[in-house]
Design a protein around this motif. Structure first.
Motif, PDB file in Angstrom:
ATOM      1  N   ASN A 435     -11.597 -50.558  35.035  1.00 25.29           N
ATOM      2  CA  ASN A 435     -11.504 -51.251  36.326  1.00 25.29           C
ATOM      3  C   ASN A 435     -12.514 -50.680  37.321  1.00 25.29           C
ATOM      4  OD1 ASN A 435      -9.501 -52.862  35.366  1.00 25.29           O
ATOM      5  ND2 ASN A 435      -7.821 -51.856  36.442  1.00 25.29           N
ATOM      6  N   ALA A 436     -12.568 -49.338  37.380  1.00 29.86           N
ATOM      7  CA  ALA A 436     -13.498 -48.699  38.309  1.00 29.86           C
ATOM      8  C   ALA A 436     -14.943 -48.982  37.902  1.00 29.86           C
ATOM      9  CB  ALA A 436     -13.241 -47.193  38.342  1.00 29.86           C
ATOM     10  N   LEU A 437     -15.211 -48.964  36.598  1.00 31.31           N
ATOM     11  CA  LEU A 437     -16.565 -49.207  36.130  1.00 31.31           C
ATOM     12  C   LEU A 437     -17.005 -50.636  36.458  1.00 31.31           C
ATOM     13  CD1 LEU A 437     -18.047 -47.920  32.827  1.00 31.31           C
ATOM     14  CD2 LEU A 437     -18.335 -50.304  33.409  1.00 31.31           C
ATOM     15  N   ALA A 438     -16.093 -51.627  36.200  1.00 25.37           N
ATOM     16  CA  ALA A 438     -16.434 -53.023  36.490  1.00 25.37           C
ATOM     17  C   ALA A 438     -16.600 -53.244  37.987  1.00 25.37           C
ATOM     18  CB  ALA A 438     -15.358 -53.947  35.921  1.00 25.37           C
ATOM     19  N   SER A 439     -15.770 -52.592  38.793  1.00 28.80           N
ATOM     20  CA  SER A 439     -15.868 -52.749  40.244  1.00 28.80           C
ATOM     21  C   SER A 439     -17.182 -52.189  40.766  1.00 28.80           C
ATOM     22  CB  SER A 439     -14.683 -52.056  40.932  1.00 28.80           C
ATOM     23  OG  SER A 439     -13.457 -52.638  40.525  1.00 28.80           O
ATOM     24  N   ASP A 440     -17.619 -51.069  40.182  1.00 29.85           N
ATOM     25  CA  ASP A 440     -18.881 -50.473  40.614  1.00 29.85           C
ATOM     26  C   ASP A 440     -20.063 -51.389  40.295  1.00 29.85           C
ATOM     27  OD1 ASP A 440     -17.514 -48.311  41.540  1.00 29.85           O
ATOM     28  OD2 ASP A 440     -17.899 -47.060  39.757  1.00 29.85           O
ATOM     29  N   LEU A 459      -8.844 -57.929  37.059  1.00 32.19           N
ATOM     30  CA  LEU A 459      -8.565 -56.582  36.582  1.00 32.19           C
ATOM     31  C   LEU A 459      -7.071 -56.311  36.570  1.00 32.19           C
ATOM     32  CD1 LEU A 459     -11.364 -54.719  38.585  1.00 32.19           C
ATOM     33  CD2 LEU A 459     -11.516 -55.834  36.336  1.00 32.19           C
ATOM     34  N   ASP A 460      -6.618 -55.723  35.475  1.00 27.37           N
ATOM     35  CA  ASP A 460      -5.203 -55.368  35.326  1.00 27.37           C
ATOM     36  C   ASP A 460      -4.947 -54.076  36.102  1.00 27.37           C
ATOM     37  OD1 ASP A 460      -2.640 -54.770  34.588  1.00 27.37           O
ATOM     38  OD2 ASP A 460      -3.022 -54.749  32.430  1.00 27.37           O
ATOM     39  N   PRO A 461      -4.084 -54.116  37.129  1.00 29.50           N
ATOM     40  CA  PRO A 461      -3.861 -52.890  37.921  1.00 29.50           C
ATOM     41  C   PRO A 461      -3.211 -51.774  37.111  1.00 29.50           C
ATOM     42  CG  PRO A 461      -2.319 -54.633  38.545  1.00 29.50           C
ATOM     43  CD  PRO A 461      -3.317 -55.263  37.646  1.00 29.50           C
ATOM     44  N   GLN A 497     -12.842 -59.530  32.736  1.00 28.62           N
ATOM     45  CA  GLN A 497     -11.390 -59.338  32.715  1.00 28.62           C
ATOM     46  C   GLN A 497     -11.053 -58.053  31.979  1.00 28.62           C
ATOM     47  OE1 GLN A 497      -9.343 -62.323  30.474  1.00 28.62           O
ATOM     48  NE2 GLN A 497      -7.302 -61.453  30.812  1.00 28.62           N
ATOM     49  N   THR A 498     -10.014 -57.360  32.454  1.00 25.80           N
ATOM     50  CA  THR A 498      -9.498 -56.178  31.760  1.00 25.80           C
ATOM     51  C   THR A 498      -7.996 -56.338  31.582  1.00 25.80           C
ATOM     52  OG1 THR A 498      -9.132 -54.963  33.831  1.00 25.80           O
ATOM     53  CG2 THR A 498     -11.273 -54.675  32.737  1.00 25.80           C
ATOM     54  N   ALA A 499      -7.476 -55.763  30.513  1.00 29.39           N
ATOM     55  CA  ALA A 499      -6.032 -55.837  30.248  1.00 29.39           C
ATOM     56  C   ALA A 499      -5.700 -54.877  29.120  1.00 29.39           C
ATOM     57  CB  ALA A 499      -5.611 -57.265  29.871  1.00 29.39           C
ATOM     58  N   ASN A 500      -4.456 -54.440  29.083  1.00 32.24           N
ATOM     59  CA  ASN A 500      -3.958 -53.665  27.943  1.00 32.24           C
ATOM     60  C   ASN A 500      -3.625 -54.638  26.814  1.00 32.24           C
ATOM     61  OD1 ASN A 500      -4.071 -51.135  29.260  1.00 32.24           O
ATOM     62  ND2 ASN A 500      -2.127 -51.558  30.289  1.00 32.24           N
ATOM     63  N   ALA A 501      -3.910 -54.243  25.585  1.00 34.08           N
ATOM     64  CA  ALA A 501      -3.701 -55.148  24.451  1.00 34.08           C
ATOM     65  C   ALA A 501      -3.163 -54.360  23.261  1.00 34.08           C
ATOM     66  CB  ALA A 501      -5.001 -55.853  24.068  1.00 34.08           C
ATOM     67  N   VAL A 502      -2.415 -55.068  22.453  1.00 34.34           N
ATOM     68  CA  VAL A 502      -1.890 -54.512  21.198  1.00 34.34           C
ATOM     69  C   VAL A 502      -2.321 -55.439  20.069  1.00 34.34           C
ATOM     70  CG1 VAL A 502       0.158 -53.874  19.879  1.00 34.34           C
ATOM     71  CG2 VAL A 502       0.101 -53.472  22.353  1.00 34.34           C
ATOM     72  N   LEU A 503      -3.038 -54.896  19.116  1.00 36.15           N
ATOM     73  CA  LEU A 503      -3.452 -55.672  17.942  1.00 36.15           C
ATOM     74  C   LEU A 503      -2.428 -55.441  16.838  1.00 36.15           C
ATOM     75  CD1 LEU A 503      -7.321 -55.139  17.868  1.00 36.15           C
ATOM     76  CD2 LEU A 503      -5.951 -56.772  19.183  1.00 36.15           C
ATOM     77  N   GLY A 517      -3.277 -51.355  16.438  1.00 33.05           N
ATOM     78  CA  GLY A 517      -3.198 -50.255  17.387  1.00 33.05           C
ATOM     79  C   GLY A 517      -3.173 -50.730  18.828  1.00 33.05           C
ATOM     80  N   ASN A 518      -3.168 -49.766  19.741  1.00 38.72           N
ATOM     81  CA  ASN A 518      -3.160 -50.041  21.179  1.00 38.72           C
ATOM     82  C   ASN A 518      -4.590 -49.951  21.719  1.00 38.72           C
ATOM     83  OD1 ASN A 518      -0.329 -50.243  21.229  1.00 38.72           O
ATOM     84  ND2 ASN A 518      -0.141 -48.013  21.353  1.00 38.72           N
ATOM     85  N   TYR A 519      -4.973 -50.965  22.459  1.00 40.32           N
ATOM     86  CA  TYR A 519      -6.349 -51.058  22.933  1.00 40.32           C
ATOM     87  C   TYR A 519      -6.384 -51.447  24.407  1.00 40.32           C
ATOM     88  CZ  TYR A 519      -7.782 -51.037  18.016  1.00 40.32           C
ATOM     89  OH  TYR A 519      -7.983 -50.704  16.710  1.00 40.32           O
ATOM     90  N   VAL A 520      -7.572 -51.286  24.985  1.00 40.39           N
ATOM     91  CA  VAL A 520      -7.873 -51.807  26.318  1.00 40.39           C
ATOM     92  C   VAL A 520      -8.902 -52.917  26.133  1.00 40.39           C
ATOM     93  CG1 VAL A 520      -8.911 -51.321  28.548  1.00 40.39           C
ATOM     94  CG2 VAL A 520      -7.330 -49.672  27.522  1.00 40.39           C
ATOM     95  N   LEU A 521      -8.589 -54.085  26.678  1.00 38.70           N
ATOM     96  CA  LEU A 521      -9.450 -55.249  26.520  1.00 38.70           C
ATOM     97  C   LEU A 521     -10.449 -55.339  27.673  1.00 38.70           C
ATOM     98  CD1 LEU A 521     -10.287 -58.078  25.422  1.00 38.70           C
ATOM     99  CD2 LEU A 521      -8.386 -59.012  26.781  1.00 38.70           C
ATOM    100  N   LEU A 522     -11.714 -55.537  27.314  1.00 34.75           N
ATOM    101  CA  LEU A 522     -12.767 -55.855  28.275  1.00 34.75           C
ATOM    102  C   LEU A 522     -13.363 -57.184  27.824  1.00 34.75           C
ATOM    103  CD1 LEU A 522     -14.727 -55.240  30.610  1.00 34.75           C
ATOM    104  CD2 LEU A 522     -16.150 -53.997  28.959  1.00 34.75           C
ATOM    105  N   ALA A 523     -13.118 -58.246  28.600  1.00 30.11           N
ATOM    106  CA  ALA A 523     -13.584 -59.587  28.229  1.00 30.11           C
ATOM    107  C   ALA A 523     -14.622 -60.071  29.229  1.00 30.11           C
ATOM    108  CB  ALA A 523     -12.409 -60.561  28.172  1.00 30.11           C
TER     109      ALA A 523
END
Length: 756
Positions: A435-440, A459-461, A497-503, A517-523
Motif C-alpha cells: 500500500n505504501a509503495l503504491a501510494s508513493d 488498497l486494502d487497509p 489494487q491490493t488485497a490479501n489472498a488465499v490460493l 498458500g497465503n499471499y498478498v495480491l497486487l493487481a
C-alpha cells in the motif's frame, strides 16, 4: 476307490430298477393260478350241467323232463360259457393295463434314478415318502439314511425357516413355489439347491403330498458369484478410473460413460452427457471426430491421438485418445470404446518448461557476459563523469560527455533488465507494505503515463506485509504501467489494487505454476485493447513484442516475470481483445516480526577518507578508474588484478588493510575465497564485494546474506565512495560464513578466459 463306489452305485441302480418287474412277475404268477382255478371250476360246473343233457330213461308222459329241462340246461351252459369268455377277456384287459403300468413304473424309475435332479415325495408333515437315487449321487446319503433322518436335518439352519414357510404356504394355497436353500453333503460341505415343488391333491381336493424336484446349482451359484465379483471389480475399475472412458455408436451417440469423463467435460448429470452428440457437442473440430472414427474402423485400434474437446462451459481442453472398434457377428462396426486422458495441464506445463528453458538459456548467456559488459559500462560512465568535471567551462564538449554518460546509463538499464528476467539479480529483500509503495508511486505515474490515462488505487487497509526487493517491485509496477499505456493509445484507466489472498487447491488446479498458500495480491488493470490467446501464450518470452520495430525491446514483461518468480511469487494474466488486461501478482505473505527502523547515516558531503584499501579487480580499465576515484577521495589504495596477486600484495606490503574491495568471480581464486584467506591474517579487515549479477559465492538463491555487503556494477563515483564510506563507518562487520575445509585447502579456480 472311486471306481468301486461308481460300480456299487450302478449295481444299486440296476437292482432297484429290476424290483418293479420282479413284483409284477410275482403278481402275474399268482393271477395265472387264480385264472387256472377259475377255469377249472368253470369247466367242472359246465360238465356238471352238461350231464343233465345225457339221454336217460324217462317217463314218456313226463313233458317237463322231455322238453323244458334240456332247454334250461342248454341256456345255463351258454351263460356259463359267455361268463367264462368275459372273465378271460377281463383278465386279458387287466393284464394289459398292468403291463402298461409296469412299463410306466419302470420309466418313472429310470427317469427318477438317472435324472441329474433329485426327486422326492413328502407328505404335508414333511415325512419322506420317496427319494430318487440321485440323492445318493449328489448328497452322498443312501435311501435308508434319508428315510431314517428328518427332512430338515440336512438343511442349513439359516434356511430352515424359509423352507418351512414355503411348505406351510403350499399346504394352505395348494400351490408350490421355487426356492433356493443350502443343504449339507454327507462329507460336511454345503450345497445350494434350487427346489421346485408341486402339490398332489387328495380325492376331496385337499393338499396331500408334495412332489419336490431339487437341482444342484452350487457350481452355477459359485460361477455367478465369481462373475458378480468380476463385474463389480471391472465396474469399479471403470467407474474409478482417473481417465475418461466412453462407449459410443458409429453415429456419434454415447452408449456408456464413466464418472471421470463426466467430470472431465464438466457435466453434473450423466444423462446430460449421454444425450450430447459427440461430433457437435464434444469435439472442437468435426474433422477430428471423423478422423478418429475412420482410424478406428480401418485399423481397429488407435493409441495416443491428441485432439481438442469442448467442456460443457465452452472451455477447450486437450485430450489424448486411445480406443478400439467393436464389430458384431457379421463383421460390421457396431460401436467404439475410447479412453480419453485430459493432458491440458501437462501441455501447459510443457509450454512453461520450454519457456523456462528458453529464458534460462538466454539468462545464462546474459549472465555470462553481464559482468564484462558492466565493467565496460562502468568505465564509460565513470570516465564520462570525469570528462564532465573537466569540461564544465566548455558547454559544447560538456554536452558530448553528458550524452556519453546517458548512453552508458541506458545500456546499464538494459543489462539490469536482462538480469532481472533471467533471475540473476542480487536481491536485497526488505519487509514491505505494498500500500505504501503504491501510494508513493501514485504521484509519479501520471507524469509517466500522460494526462489521458487516469490512475486510481484500490488498497486494502488490512493488507499484510511481504518480503521483497523494493526496487524490483517498483520496477514491476513501472513496467506494467508502461505496458498498459501502450495498450491505451487513446487514453483510458489504470487501476492498482491490493488485497490479501488465499490460493486453494481449486485455484492451483486451474492455474498451473501456482502453489497453495497465503499471499498478498497486487493487481494492475487497464482498459486497453487487450490481447488474444496467441499473444497471451508468448507475452513473458524475452524479446517478444507486439510493438513496431524500434519501439520496444520485448524485455518489459519478461523482466516482470523474472522478478515475480525470483520473489517466490505467481503471476496470472486475464485479457481478451477489446476488454483490457489485468495482471495479478501474488507475493507470499510475511508472517515474521517487523524489523527495527533502518537508521541510515546522512554522510552529507563528508565522503572522503584516509583508510587503506586493497582493490582487487581483474578488468584493468575498471580497476584503474576505481583506484583513481578512491585516491581522489583521500584513501590509500593498493590494487591487484587477481586473487593470487592480491595475496602477494598483502604479504609484501605489510599493511593492515581497513577494507578489501574485491570482484567476486575472477580467473584463479574467486573473491569469496580471497576474503576468507585474508581474514585469517587480518581478522579486523572489512569486506566489500563488487558484482553485476547473482553469484552462488555471495548470494544463496539470489538473496544477499545480511552479513555481506555488495556494490552493484556499473557504479558511479558517488555510489562507489558512498558505499565504501558506509562500510567503513559501520565498524567491523561479522565475517561471512566460512567455506568448507575443502574450499580453504583448495581455492576455486576458473579458466583464465572466463569473465563474469
Amino acid at each position: 476307490m472311486r471306481l468301486r463306489r461308481g460300480k456299487d452305485k450302478s449295481v444299486v441302480a440296476i437292482v432297484q430298477s429290476a424290483i418293479p418287474r420282479t413284483n409284477f412277475r410275482h403278481i402275474e404268477r399268482r393271477e395265472w393260478w387264480l385264472w387256472a382255478a377259475a377255469v377249472s371250476i368253470t369247466l367242472l360246473l359246465t360238465l356238471g350241467l352238461a350231464s343233465f343233457l345225457l339221454p336217460e330213461v324217462h317217463d314218456i308222459h313226463d313233458f317237463l323232463s322231455l322238453n323244458l329241462l334240456p332247454q334250461a340246461v342248454r341256456g345255463l351252459v351258454g351263460l356259463v360259457f359267455i361268463f367264462d369268455l368275459y372273465t378271460i377277456y377281463q383278465h386279458l384287459l387287466i393284464f394289459r393295463i398292468r403291463r402298461e403300468l409296469v412299463k410306466r413304473d419302470e420309466l418313472f424309475h429310470l427317469i427318477s434314478e438317472n435324472a441329474a435332479d433329485m426327486i422326492a415325495v413328502v407328505d404335508m408333515e414333511g415325512n419322506r415318502l420317496f427319494n430318487s437315487l440321485s440323492y445318493q449321487r449328489v448328497l452322498g446319503y443312501t435311501p435308508e439314511e434319508l428315510q431314517a433322518s428328518p427332512i430338515f436335518d440336512q438343511i442349513h439352519p439359516d434356511d430352515r425357516e424359509a423352507v418351512k414357510n414355503a411348505t406351510d404356504e403350499a399346504r394352505l394355497s395348494g400351490v408350490g413355489r421355487t426356492l433356493e436353500y443350502r443343504i449339507r453333503h454327507k462329507n460336511g460341505t454345503w450345497l445350494v439347491l434350487e427346489s421346485t415343488s408341486s402339490v398332489i391333491h387328495s380325492a376331496n381336493g385337499a393338499a396331500e403330498k408334495l412332489v419336490i424336484v431339487n437341482r444342484n446349482i452350487t457350481e452355477r451359484k459359485t460361477a455367478e458369484d465369481a462373475l458378480r465379483r468380476s463385474e463389480a471389480a471391472f465396474r469399479s475399475v471403470v467407474q474409478d478410473a482417473p481417465y475418461g472412458i466412453y462407449r459410443a455408436s458409429v453415429t456419434g451417440q454415447f452408449l456408456q460413460v464413466n464418472p471421470a469423463l463426466q467430470k472431465m467435460l464438466g457435466y453434473e448429470l450423466e444423462q446430460q452427457l449421454a444425450s450430447t452428440d459427440l461430433e457437435t457437442g464434444i469435439f472442437r473440430h468435426d474433422g477430428d471426430y471423423r478422423r478418429l472414427n475412420e482410424l478406428l474402423i480401418r485399423t481397429q485400434v488407435v493409441k495416443d491421438i491428441e485432439m481438442e474437446w469442448k467442456r460443457q462451459d465452452g472451455v477447450l481442453i486437450t485430450v489424448r485418445c486411445s480406443g478400439r472398434c467393436i464389430k458384431d457377428e457379421n463383421g460390421v462396426a457396431s460401436h467404439f470404446e475410447v479412453f480419453a486422458d485430459d493432458i491440458t495441464e501437462k501441455r501447459v506445463l510443457e509450454r512453461q518448461l520450454r519457456m523456462a528453458q528458453k529464458m534460462e538459456a538466454i539468462g545464462r548467456l546474459s549472465g555470462g557476459i553481464a559482468h564484462d559488459f558492466n565493467n565496460h559500462l562502468g568505465v564509460i560512465i565513470g570516465y564520462s563523469r570525469v570528462l564532465k568535471k573537466a569540461l564544465v567551462a566548455k558547454p559544447d564538449l560538456f554536452e558530448h560527455a553528458l550524452e556519453i554518460e546517458k548512453a552508458g546509463e541506458r545500456a546499464a538499464s538494459l543489462t539490469k533488465q536482462l538480469l532481472a528476467f533471467s533471475r540473476q539479480q542480487v536481491l536485497t529483500p526488505a519487509v514491505l507494505n505494498l500500500n505504501a509503495l503504491a501510494s508513493d508511486m501514485e504521484s509519479m505515474l501520471p507524469r509517466l503515463l500522460g494526462e489521458d490515462v487516469e490512475v486510481t488505487l484500490a488498497l486494502d487497509p488490512g493488507l499484510d506485509n511481504v518480503r521483497a526487493d523494493q526496487s524490483q517491485i517498483e520496477q514491476v509496477i513501472m513496467n506494467l504501467a508502461v505496458n498498459a499505456r501502450d495498450a491505451m493509445r487513446a487514453g483510458g484507466k489504470l487501476r492498482i489494487q491490493t488485497a490479501n489472498a488465499v490460493l486453494d487447491p481449486v485455484y492451483t488446479r486451474t492455474h498451473p505454476g501456482s502453489k497453495v498458500g497465503n499471499y498478498v495480491l497486487l493487481a494492475v488493470t487497464d482498459t486497453g485493447s487487450g490481447m488474444d490467446a496467441g499473444t497471451l501464450a508468448n507475452i513473458f518470452e524475452p524479446f517478444f513484442t507486439t510493438k513496431e520495430r524500434g519501439e520496444g525491446t520485448g524485455l518489459g514483461l519478461a523482466t516482470v516475470y523474472g522478478i515475480v518468480k525470483q520473489s517466490n511469487g505467481y503471476i496470472w494474466v486475464d485479457s481478451a481483445p477489446g476488454k483490457g488486461t489485468s495482471f495479478e501478482i501474488y507475493l507470499p505473505r510475511y508472517s515474521g516480526e517487523l524489523p527495527a527502523p533502518d537508521q541510515k547515516k546522512d554522510f552529507g558531503d563528508n565522503l572522503r577518507g584516509s583508510e587503506s584499501i586493497l582493490l582487487v579487480e581483474d578488468a584493468q580499465p575498471l580497476r584503474k578508474l576505481a583506484k583513481t576515484l578512491l585516491l581522489e577521495a583521500g584513501f590509500q589504495v593498493f590494487s591487484a588484478g587477481s586473487g593470487e596477486e592480491a595475496l602477494e600484495v598483502a604479504s609484501k606490503s605489510g599493511v593492515s588493510f581497513d577494507l578489501l574491495l574485491t570482484d567476486v568471480v575472477m580467473p584463479g581464486i574467486n573473491g569469496r575465497v580471497l576474503a576468507e584467506q585474508l581474514l585469517l591474517r587480518q581478522p579486523e579487515m572489512l569486506v566489500l564485494y563488487m558484482s553485476g549479477y547473482t553469484d552462488s559465492f555471495i548470494a544463496g538463491h539470489g538473496v544477499l546474506d545480511p552479513n555481506t555487503h555488495l556494490l552493484h556494477k556499473p557504479f558511479t563515483e558517488e555510489v562507489l565512495i558512498r558505499k565504501v564510506r558506509e562500510v567503513l563507518d559501520a565498524g567491523k562487520i561479522p565475517a561471512p560464513p566460512s567455506s568448507t575445509q575443502a574450499e580453504l585447502a583448495e581455492p576455486v579456480f576458473y579458466p583464465s578466459n572466463r569473465r563474469s
